[in-house]
Design a protein around this motif. Sequence first.
Motif, PDB file in Angstrom:
ATOM      1  N   ALA A   1       0.840  -1.208   0.000  1.00 41.45           N
ATOM      2  CA  ALA A   1       0.000   0.000   0.000  1.00 41.45           C
ATOM      3  C   ALA A   1       0.873   1.255   0.000  1.00 41.45           C
ATOM      4  O   ALA A   1       0.590   2.215  -0.717  1.00 41.45           O
ATOM      5  CB  ALA A   1      -0.934  -0.017   1.217  1.00 41.45           C
TER       6      ALA A   1
ATOM      7  N   ARG B   1      -8.194   1.867   1.248  1.00 40.40           N
ATOM      8  CA  ARG B   1      -8.509   1.213  -0.024  1.00 40.40           C
ATOM      9  C   ARG B   1      -7.294   0.451  -0.550  1.00 40.40           C
ATOM     10  O   ARG B   1      -7.404  -0.677  -1.029  1.00 40.40           O
ATOM     11  CB  ARG B   1      -8.973   2.268  -1.038  1.00 40.40           C
ATOM     12  N   LEU B   2      -6.116   1.063  -0.439  1.00 34.53           N
ATOM     13  CA  LEU B   2      -4.885   0.413  -0.901  1.00 34.53           C
ATOM     14  C   LEU B   2      -4.527  -0.781  -0.022  1.00 34.53           C
ATOM     15  O   LEU B   2      -4.052  -1.811  -0.524  1.00 34.53           O
ATOM     16  CB  LEU B   2      -3.727   1.417  -0.919  1.00 34.53           C
TER      17      LEU B   2
ATOM     18  N   ASP C   1       2.029   7.225  -6.525  1.00 36.90           N
ATOM     19  CA  ASP C   1       0.942   8.028  -7.092  1.00 36.90           C
ATOM     20  C   ASP C   1       1.324   9.505  -7.013  1.00 36.90           C
ATOM     21  O   ASP C   1       1.591  10.019  -5.925  1.00 36.90           O
ATOM     22  CB  ASP C   1      -0.351   7.770  -6.313  1.00 36.90           C
TER      23      ASP C   1
ATOM     24  N   LYS D   1      -8.477   6.774   1.964  1.00 38.60           N
ATOM     25  CA  LYS D   1      -7.772   6.498   0.697  1.00 38.60           C
ATOM     26  C   LYS D   1      -6.720   5.405   0.906  1.00 38.60           C
ATOM     27  O   LYS D   1      -6.568   4.505   0.083  1.00 38.60           O
ATOM     28  CB  LYS D   1      -7.084   7.762   0.171  1.00 38.60           C
ATOM     29  N   PHE D   2      -6.006   5.492   2.038  1.00 36.96           N
ATOM     30  CA  PHE D   2      -4.977   4.486   2.308  1.00 36.96           C
ATOM     31  C   PHE D   2      -5.617   3.120   2.591  1.00 36.96           C
ATOM     32  O   PHE D   2      -5.074   2.084   2.208  1.00 36.96           O
ATOM     33  CB  PHE D   2      -4.092   4.925   3.473  1.00 36.96           C
TER      34      PHE D   2
ATOM     35  N   ARG E   1       2.348   1.825  -3.438  1.00 30.52           N
ATOM     36  CA  ARG E   1       1.347   2.367  -4.376  1.00 30.52           C
ATOM     37  C   ARG E   1       1.068   3.836  -4.066  1.00 30.52           C
ATOM     38  O   ARG E   1       0.910   4.653  -4.967  1.00 30.52           O
ATOM     39  CB  ARG E   1       0.067   1.543  -4.322  1.00 30.52           C
ATOM     40  N   TRP E   2       0.992   4.142  -2.772  1.00 31.24           N
ATOM     41  CA  TRP E   2       0.746   5.537  -2.356  1.00 31.24           C
ATOM     42  C   TRP E   2       1.881   6.435  -2.846  1.00 31.24           C
ATOM     43  O   TRP E   2       1.651   7.482  -3.449  1.00 31.24           O
ATOM     44  CB  TRP E   2       0.638   5.583  -0.832  1.00 31.24           C
TER      45      TRP E   2
ATOM     46  N   ALA F   1      -4.355  -4.628  -1.239  1.00 32.10           N
ATOM     47  CA  ALA F   1      -3.084  -5.358  -1.123  1.00 32.10           C
ATOM     48  C   ALA F   1      -3.300  -6.743  -0.530  1.00 32.10           C
ATOM     49  O   ALA F   1      -2.622  -7.698  -0.908  1.00 32.10           O
ATOM     50  CB  ALA F   1      -2.102  -4.557  -0.271  1.00 32.10           C
TER      51      ALA F   1
END
Length: 141
Positions: free
Chosen positions: A31, A115-116, A38, A112-113, A34-35, A120
């Motif tokens: 996560a 969701r990641l 972005d 938002k985090f 990915r964060w 994962a």
Amino acid sequence: MAPRLNVTQMVRQAARLAEVRPELVAAYRVALRRWSGDPVLRLLGLPIVTEGYRSGAVQDALYARGRSAPGPVVTYKRGGESKHNVLPSRALDVAFLLADGTVVWSGLLLSKFARLMKAADARVRWGGDWPGFKDRPHFEV
Ligand SMILES: [Zn+2]
């Protein structure tokens, strides 16, 4: 400019993650990657782990808040009842480091985090999804 950890903070993050179950650490790392990858999210703040393992005594002190001690209620779990109280910990708490060095617990960033984190590893449960008391910084397996 995107926020970054200094060396002391990096060491502290590693120490906290070392006391967390591997599958939760793996989900967190995915996560986080990915964060950070972005272009928009990375500018909003950098996810950090504020706590992994928590002793029963520390848990009891947290439980006292809003009850026998001043402040708002922050937990409904007594010492030994939280997923933070086992070693390795089955839970970790997340906040965000901003570019100016402050740490925030933004519900929007946490959702938002989350969701990641859930993308994962489907086993990850987010405290923000709980009915009733929402523990948005909290993730557990
Ligand atoms: Zn927690």
